[in-house]
Scaffold this active site. Structure first.
Site, PDB file in Angstrom:
ATOM      1  N   HIS A  14      22.149  27.748  12.240  1.00 55.55           N
ATOM      2  CA  HIS A  14      21.350  28.957  11.973  1.00 55.55           C
ATOM      3  C   HIS A  14      21.533  29.363  10.515  1.00 55.55           C
ATOM      4  CE1 HIS A  14      19.481  32.845  12.561  1.00 55.55           C
ATOM      5  NE2 HIS A  14      20.496  33.387  11.904  1.00 55.55           N
TER       6      HIS A  14
ATOM      7  N   THR B  64       0.839  -1.199   0.000  1.00 52.46           N
ATOM      8  CA  THR B  64       0.000   0.000   0.000  1.00 52.46           C
ATOM      9  C   THR B  64       0.875   1.249   0.000  1.00 52.46           C
ATOM     10  OG1 THR B  64      -1.605  -1.208   1.323  1.00 52.46           O
ATOM     11  CG2 THR B  64      -1.847   1.187   1.269  1.00 52.46           C
TER      12      THR B  64
ATOM     13  N   VAL C 288      -6.441  11.434   9.145  1.00 50.75           N
ATOM     14  CA  VAL C 288      -5.222  11.831   8.431  1.00 50.75           C
ATOM     15  C   VAL C 288      -5.405  11.708   6.914  1.00 50.75           C
ATOM     16  CG1 VAL C 288      -2.795  11.276   8.067  1.00 50.75           C
ATOM     17  CG2 VAL C 288      -3.745  11.239  10.374  1.00 50.75           C
TER      18      VAL C 288
HETATM   19  P1  FAD Z   1       0.843  -3.184   3.036  1.00 45.18           P
HETATM   20  O1  FAD Z   1       1.679  -2.060   2.621  1.00 45.18           O
HETATM   21  O2  FAD Z   1      -0.627  -3.054   2.919  1.00 45.18           O
HETATM   22  O3  FAD Z   1       1.329  -4.451   2.221  1.00 45.18           O
HETATM   23  C1  FAD Z   1       0.701  -5.703   2.350  1.00 45.18           C
HETATM   24  C2  FAD Z   1       0.867  -6.455   1.056  1.00 45.18           C
HETATM   25  O4  FAD Z   1       0.436  -7.804   1.257  1.00 45.18           O
HETATM   26  C3  FAD Z   1       0.016  -5.896  -0.082  1.00 45.18           C
HETATM   27  O5  FAD Z   1       0.846  -5.493  -1.143  1.00 45.18           O
HETATM   28  C4  FAD Z   1      -0.893  -7.058  -0.492  1.00 45.18           C
HETATM   29  O6  FAD Z   1      -1.056  -7.141  -1.892  1.00 45.18           O
HETATM   30  C5  FAD Z   1      -0.120  -8.274   0.036  1.00 45.18           C
HETATM   31  N1  FAD Z   1      -0.957  -9.441   0.347  1.00 45.18           N
HETATM   32  C6  FAD Z   1      -2.040  -9.490   1.149  1.00 45.18           C
HETATM   33  N2  FAD Z   1      -2.494 -10.776   1.232  1.00 45.18           N
HETATM   34  C7  FAD Z   1      -1.672 -11.526   0.458  1.00 45.18           C
HETATM   35  C8  FAD Z   1      -1.609 -12.917   0.138  1.00 45.18           C
HETATM   36  N3  FAD Z   1      -2.451 -13.819   0.664  1.00 45.18           N
HETATM   37  N4  FAD Z   1      -0.633 -13.351  -0.706  1.00 45.18           N
HETATM   38  C9  FAD Z   1       0.265 -12.464  -1.247  1.00 45.18           C
HETATM   39  N5  FAD Z   1       0.252 -11.138  -0.966  1.00 45.18           N
HETATM   40  C10 FAD Z   1      -0.699 -10.685  -0.119  1.00 45.18           C
HETATM   41  N6  FAD Z   1       1.846   5.516   6.458  1.00 45.18           N
HETATM   42  C11 FAD Z   1       2.862   6.315   6.824  1.00 45.18           C
HETATM   43  O7  FAD Z   1       3.665   5.915   7.655  1.00 45.18           O
HETATM   44  N7  FAD Z   1       3.031   7.563   6.276  1.00 45.18           N
HETATM   45  C12 FAD Z   1       2.175   8.057   5.363  1.00 45.18           C
HETATM   46  O8  FAD Z   1       2.348   9.183   4.893  1.00 45.18           O
HETATM   47  C13 FAD Z   1       1.086   7.244   4.955  1.00 45.18           C
HETATM   48  N8  FAD Z   1       0.215   7.681   4.030  1.00 45.18           N
HETATM   49  C14 FAD Z   1      -0.797   6.867   3.637  1.00 45.18           C
HETATM   50  C15 FAD Z   1      -1.687   7.330   2.683  1.00 45.18           C
HETATM   51  C16 FAD Z   1      -2.721   6.523   2.251  1.00 45.18           C
HETATM   52  C17 FAD Z   1      -3.674   7.042   1.214  1.00 45.18           C
HETATM   53  C18 FAD Z   1      -2.860   5.202   2.776  1.00 45.18           C
HETATM   54  C19 FAD Z   1      -3.965   4.307   2.303  1.00 45.18           C
HETATM   55  C20 FAD Z   1      -1.983   4.728   3.725  1.00 45.18           C
HETATM   56  C21 FAD Z   1      -0.951   5.551   4.170  1.00 45.18           C
HETATM   57  N9  FAD Z   1      -0.050   5.127   5.136  1.00 45.18           N
HETATM   58  C22 FAD Z   1       0.962   5.950   5.540  1.00 45.18           C
HETATM   59  C23 FAD Z   1      -0.170   3.796   5.765  1.00 45.18           C
HETATM   60  C24 FAD Z   1       0.821   2.797   5.145  1.00 45.18           C
HETATM   61  O9  FAD Z   1       0.614   2.735   3.754  1.00 45.18           O
HETATM   62  C25 FAD Z   1       0.643   1.433   5.775  1.00 45.18           C
HETATM   63  O10 FAD Z   1       0.725   1.545   7.167  1.00 45.18           O
HETATM   64  C26 FAD Z   1       1.713   0.463   5.307  1.00 45.18           C
HETATM   65  O11 FAD Z   1       1.672   0.286   3.919  1.00 45.18           O
HETATM   66  C27 FAD Z   1       1.542  -0.894   5.993  1.00 45.18           C
HETATM   67  O12 FAD Z   1       2.527  -1.753   5.539  1.00 45.18           O
HETATM   68  P2  FAD Z   1       2.313  -3.337   5.553  1.00 45.18           P
HETATM   69  O13 FAD Z   1       3.578  -3.928   5.040  1.00 45.18           O
HETATM   70  O14 FAD Z   1       1.806  -3.774   6.865  1.00 45.18           O
HETATM   71  O15 FAD Z   1       1.104  -3.605   4.542  1.00 45.18           O
END
Ligand code: FAD
Length: 576
Positions: free
Chosen positions: A554, A151, A292
């Site tokens: 500064h 994401t 946010v």
């Molecule tokens: P994700 O990034 O969601 O990745 C999980 C991955 O697992 C996905 O790519 C998915 O396709 C894959 N997956 C799921 N199930 C399976 C499966 N069974 N088999 C194979 N693949 C699978 N956070 C910040 O810190 N700063 C920011 O500025 C910020 N801005 C954001 C803006 C928006 C619009 C959004 C929606 C979120 C934002 N976030 C921000 C939050 C941040 O994107 C998430 O907290 C972060 O991506 C979480 O990381 P993750 O690795 O847990 O999951």
């Protein structure tokens, strides 16, 4: 069996690319799945892998060489026949010679693999854990059903901030006259703005693909399916994989959630995903949810000219921040013409006959109606706990059943399985996911680091920006501790004035007895970067007396941090 290595496929519609890293050499013994080399093209990085066990007979390309689709780039000799059943198109005149190496047009090749560490999900949680695992000498495989980066890179942090940067450039152009620059007119090319955002995303995703490659991490594209407690399967056009592992990390992330009001499931209700891929700037946009994500999009689309309305259920938008911090963002939103309705409950969304939407809200005991071209929901994110059969893994959910339950080492109820990132629903931020990944791998390797959530910074890219860390004043009041506050306005900071950015302040909270810094917030210019300094104070439990003797360059906005420390004892130099 001899086979020519022919480039049949490149990324997307690319017809040429450049050879990246060559990971093999003539005469080398190769095994199924070994990386031979990568090809970089505009759309990303393609990895060329061995289809069976054998030898490299000839390599006809070098690092950095341009190659085109259909080009023969080497010769391999496999120990046995490679079973690759052709799809009909391949027999056409344009297809490569029979017996040629096949990129993605064959039936999936069956493969079994055992790794030390398997990771499901290639977001900032999963890919960071994979790199750390490889650095620790583990054999690592990562499975991602979409693009690496998750994401954050593809639909979250990075694309939103690319748009935030575009509107920040726009803001400076619009006020160029105050800096003595006459810019007669400005035209918004939204298509180009989106294209640049996509290009930044593609470049970063390509970078992660390269890092996987470089660390020898096996990357499989496809949805991971749980077969048994230690077996996963992944199937895509190329491979039918059975993967067994010693340890597993679940990093499946989250997805946008909805509030189930009437009309929430109309086909054109937007989430952050669609807000990042609109083809036109909406004339008017109603955003349900003033958290946010909702507020970042409100500032982006308002700057681009949309009539933006935000509907927030809580008494204030950005409700977790201190009132004085919210007030600065709120005043800026008002001044920019973002309409905000707080303490307002959206109760239905309906279509009008002319293709608009009406959002019905309950506020002050009455019903009100907002009409707009587009409606978006930004009401939080739901952990992806349903993409896997967690029960068969013996992995339990938390008490509220909103995420996977973990201990401080990110270990689940099954000691061989860890969960990190949004899927745990502890704090849904990219840097939290990444650090949880590092802690999990540390524990897998026998380390004892634990996750500590007391100094996790938050960055909000509204205009002005907000950074916050540790205890807020609201929390300090609620816990009843005796605390001190130091606050310094950017209006008294030289660099902020130079930049024409005098709104906002830096605020520090310290324990009145120990004088240890417990938290802080910055609202205003560079807030999301400056918060790193306060994060260090909080993480290392520094006292205000220790912090007061750090010298800042500064003229910088960071001097405001120093001043806010001094303000705790009313000894600020540039403010009285
Ligand atoms: P994700 O990034 O969601 O990745 C999980 C991955 O697992 C996905 O790519 C998915 O396709 C894959 N997956 C799921 N199930 C399976 C499966 N069974 N088999 C194979 N693949 C699978 N956070 C910040 O810190 N700063 C920011 O500025 C910020 N801005 C954001 C803006 C928006 C619009 C959004 C929606 C979120 C934002 N976030 C921000 C939050 C941040 O994107 C998430 O907290 C972060 O991506 C979480 O990381 P993750 O690795 O847990 O999951």
């Amino acid at each position: 069996m001899k086979k020519e290595l022919v480039i049949e496929k490149l990324n997307g519609h690319d017809t040429s690319g450049v050879v990246g890293k060559i990971s093999t050499q003539v005469g080398q013994r190769i095994s199924t799945g070994d990386t031979l080399f990568t090809i970089e093209s505009g759309k990303g990085v393609l990895t060329v892998k061995a289809e069976g066990d054998g030898n490299v007979v000839a390599l006809l390309v070098e690092d950095g060489q341009k190659v085109t689709k259909g080009q023969i780039v080497g010769h391999l000799e496999y120990d046995s026949e490679i079973v690759s059943e052709r799809v009909p198109q391949q027999t056409k005149a344009t297809s490569p010679k029979a017996g040629a190496y096949n990129f993605g047009l064959s039936k999936p090749t069956k493969r079994k693999l055992h790794v030390d560490l398997a990771i499901i999900g290639g977001g900032p949680g999963g890919y960071v854990a994979a790199i750390r695992g490889a650095q620790a000498g583990l054999k690592v495989a990562i499975i991602e059903e979409n693009r690496l980066g998750g994401t954050c890179l593809n639909h979250g942090c990075i694309p939103t901030k690319a748009l935030v940067n575009s509107v920040s450039v726009l803001k400076n152009i619009r006020r160029a006259a105050m800096f003595g620059l006459e810019v007669p007119s400005v035209h918004i090319n939204f298509t180009q703005m989106m294209a640049r955002k996509n290009q930044v995303v593609d470049q970063l995703v390509g970078g992660i693909e390269y890092l996987m490659e470089n660390h020898g991490i096996e990357h499989f594209k496809g949805r991971a399916k749980v077969e048994s407690e230690n077996h996963l399967s992944v199937e895509n056009k190329q491979i039918d994989l059975t993967l067994s592992y010693e340890k597993l990390i679940i990093a499946t992330g989250s997805k946008a959630s909805f509030i189930p009001i009437e009309g929430y499931d109309l086909p054109d209700i937007l989430t952050s995903l669609e807000l990042l891929s609109l083809e036109e700037i909406p004339k008017s946009l109603t955003i349900i949810g003033g958290g946010v994500i909702g507020m970042e999009f409100a500032f982006i689309y308002r700057a681009l000219g949309s009539e933006v309305t935000v509907v927030e259920y809580m008494p204030q938008v950005l409700a977790l921040l201190d009132d004085d911090v919210i007030a600065v963002v709120r005043a800026s939103a008002d001044e920019k013409g973002i309409r905000i309705f707080e303490d307002a409950r959206a109760s239905s969304i309906k279509n009008t006959l002319n293709g608009q939407k009406i959002v019905e809200i309950q506020m002050d005991g009455k019903m009100h109606y907002i009409c707009s071209d587009k409606v978006a929901m930004a009401v939080g994110r739901k952990a992806n706990i349903d993409t896997l059969n967690l029960e068969s893994l013996d992995v339990e959910l938390n008490d509220k059943r909103t995420g996977i339950a973990v201990n401080t080492h990110m270990q689940t109820s099954n000691p061989n399985i860890y969960a990190i990132g949004d899927v745990t629903n502890i704090i849904q931020l990219a840097h939290v996911a990444s650090h949880q990944g590092i802690v999990a791998v540390d524990h897998i390797g026998g380390g004892s680091h634990t996750m500590n959530y007391s100094a996790i910074p938050g960055a909000i890219f509204t205009d002005p920006e907000v950074g916050c860390v540790g205890l807020s004043e609201r929390e300090a009041k609620a816990t009843g501790i005796d605390y001190l506050v130091g606050k310094f306005p950017f209006a008294a900071n030289g660099k902020a004035l130079v930049m024409g950015e005098q709104e906002g302040f830096v605020k520090l909270i310290a324990d009145a007895t120990s004088r240890v810094v417990l938290g802080g917030a910055v609202v205003g210019i560079h807030a999301t970067d400056l918060i790193a300094i306060i994060t260090n104070f909080v993480a290392h439990k520094k006292t205000i007396d220790e912090c007061a003797h750090v010298v800042y360059a500064h003229p910088t906005t960071a001097e405001s941090i120093h001043e806010s420390i001094l303000m705790i004892d009313d000894r600020g130099i540039h403010f009285a």
